[in-house]
Scaffold this active site. Sequence first.
Site, PDB file in Angstrom:
ATOM      1  N   LYS A  76      27.560 -28.014  46.591  1.00  0.00           N
ATOM      2  CA  LYS A  76      26.373 -27.424  45.966  1.00  0.00           C
ATOM      3  C   LYS A  76      25.148 -27.892  46.753  1.00  0.00           C
ATOM      4  CE  LYS A  76      24.030 -27.082  41.438  1.00  0.00           C
ATOM      5  NZ  LYS A  76      24.079 -27.406  39.995  1.00  0.00           N
ATOM      6  N   SER A 151      23.799 -23.800  36.431  1.00  0.00           N
ATOM      7  CA  SER A 151      23.138 -23.595  37.695  1.00  0.00           C
ATOM      8  C   SER A 151      24.068 -23.600  38.904  1.00  0.00           C
ATOM      9  CB  SER A 151      22.092 -24.695  37.890  1.00  0.00           C
ATOM     10  OG  SER A 151      22.725 -25.971  38.012  1.00  0.00           O
ATOM     11  N   SER A 175      25.911 -27.108  33.612  1.00  0.00           N
ATOM     12  CA  SER A 175      25.926 -26.373  34.894  1.00  0.00           C
ATOM     13  C   SER A 175      27.219 -26.405  35.677  1.00  0.00           C
ATOM     14  CB  SER A 175      24.812 -26.881  35.799  1.00  0.00           C
ATOM     15  OG  SER A 175      23.611 -26.268  35.439  1.00  0.00           O
TER      16      SER A 175
END
Length: 484
Positions: A76, A151, A175
Amino acid sequence: MHQLTIAEIIRGLREKQFSSVEITSHLLERIQQLDGQYNSFITVTGEQALREAAAADARLAEGNAPAMCGVPIAHKDIFCTNGVRTSCGSKMLDNFVPPYDATVVDNFLQAGAVSLGKTNMDEFAMGSSNESSYYGPVKNPWDLERVPGGSSGGSAAAVAAQLVPGTTASDTGGSIRQPAALTGTTGLKPTYGRVSRWGMIAFASSLDQGGPIARTAEDAALMLSVMASSDKKDSTCLDRPTQDYTANLKDSIQGLKIGVPKEYFGEGLDSEIGARIQEALRAYEKLGAELVEISLPHSKLAVPAYYVIAPAEASANLSRFDGVRYGYRCENPADLRDLYMRSRGEGFGEEVKRRILVGSYALSAGYYDAYYNKAQQVRRLIKQDFVDAFQKVDVIMGPTAPNPAFKLGEKNADPVAMYLEDIYTIATNLAGLPGMSLPCGFAHNLPVGLQITGNYLDEARMLNVAHQFQQASDWHTKAAPVAE
Ligand code: GLN
């Protein structure tokens, strides 16, 4: 080759069915061909990946290679990567190239894993749909008109589209789990402090926690075994050695006590999702588990408490982005004040600004007691609910998200509707507990996630409980309909 799980890749590499360079090139080509439609990557580091893969092949040939040697993964874009742009999904960090690796990134390097690049995310990890990214939204591989959740939308979509078998992600209020649910993948948020936050760009420091997204619980266990370490550079990181999270996967779950919170099945839950969760619970009964109704009486206060605490911490963390030390700087500032105001005004997106405003307000003199202190008291009550529940049960199960993947744009104009996406996940972060989501069927032809919440540091048991379900079901093997 892209259908292979991490466990299968580890085996294939050791049995010399293929090399790390071969699988890495195959996945890089696949990303090149297909990611235009998903936008799950912000940066692809092809050359670096092939160099790392060649080095991994050499180590494998020598013997004694570490567990994940040669396995392709992606990070990420919240994890700092030495020499590779780390944007956190924001214009503010569009030009930021860290001179160091986050501990999590370093752990994977030490384990021999090959990073294919950096995945898309909501700006500064604020969001539930990946629509707040400066780099554009991510599309859900199950339906390109729908969001992948957020997210960590890029990390989840890349795994669901079989562009990479596993990704790192982070979870402050849901998330990892909510995007895992919306994309039919398996995601785990560890106990607060189990995975180092050093080099993971801070959103809300008392809630943030890194973890893996993969296709199976076994793969999540393999990844967590690499990610979870003690770390002197993060004072909140627990002083515990690394652990083999695959060791207990095969244990029987006969007699397991599953707490089912009555608050998680009320108004707001899509009825088809409710039905899938009930079916999963029945499957657990067949595996020998016992269902126990429990109550988490303060759970309805989790979202309001979170939206005071998380923005308060975010407003403090984001004050470092001032246009001076690093990140975006406005053109031709008139003076220092203008430099601050325009750099922040132009560098941050709308949702980030909303959080800074809310957080600064909640922390300001005169409002601190009414909002911030109150929210901390509520947090304590929420934690106590779980402590009480874990006196009676081993794990807690319910839905991960109240609805399946929604349409792009559907909740964008209504922040409160977006905030309610995490109604079942946020309490876990407030309490610092580990949580995971695994696929348990479909509602409206879209994946449904079953959430498992565990007691502190009980990740090995949660993974065992998830693995046993996956041995008895095949939801996790269903692949998104990729247009090749
Ligand atoms: N959706 C939540 C938020 O917007 C949680 C995000 C996260 O876990 N990083 O804050």
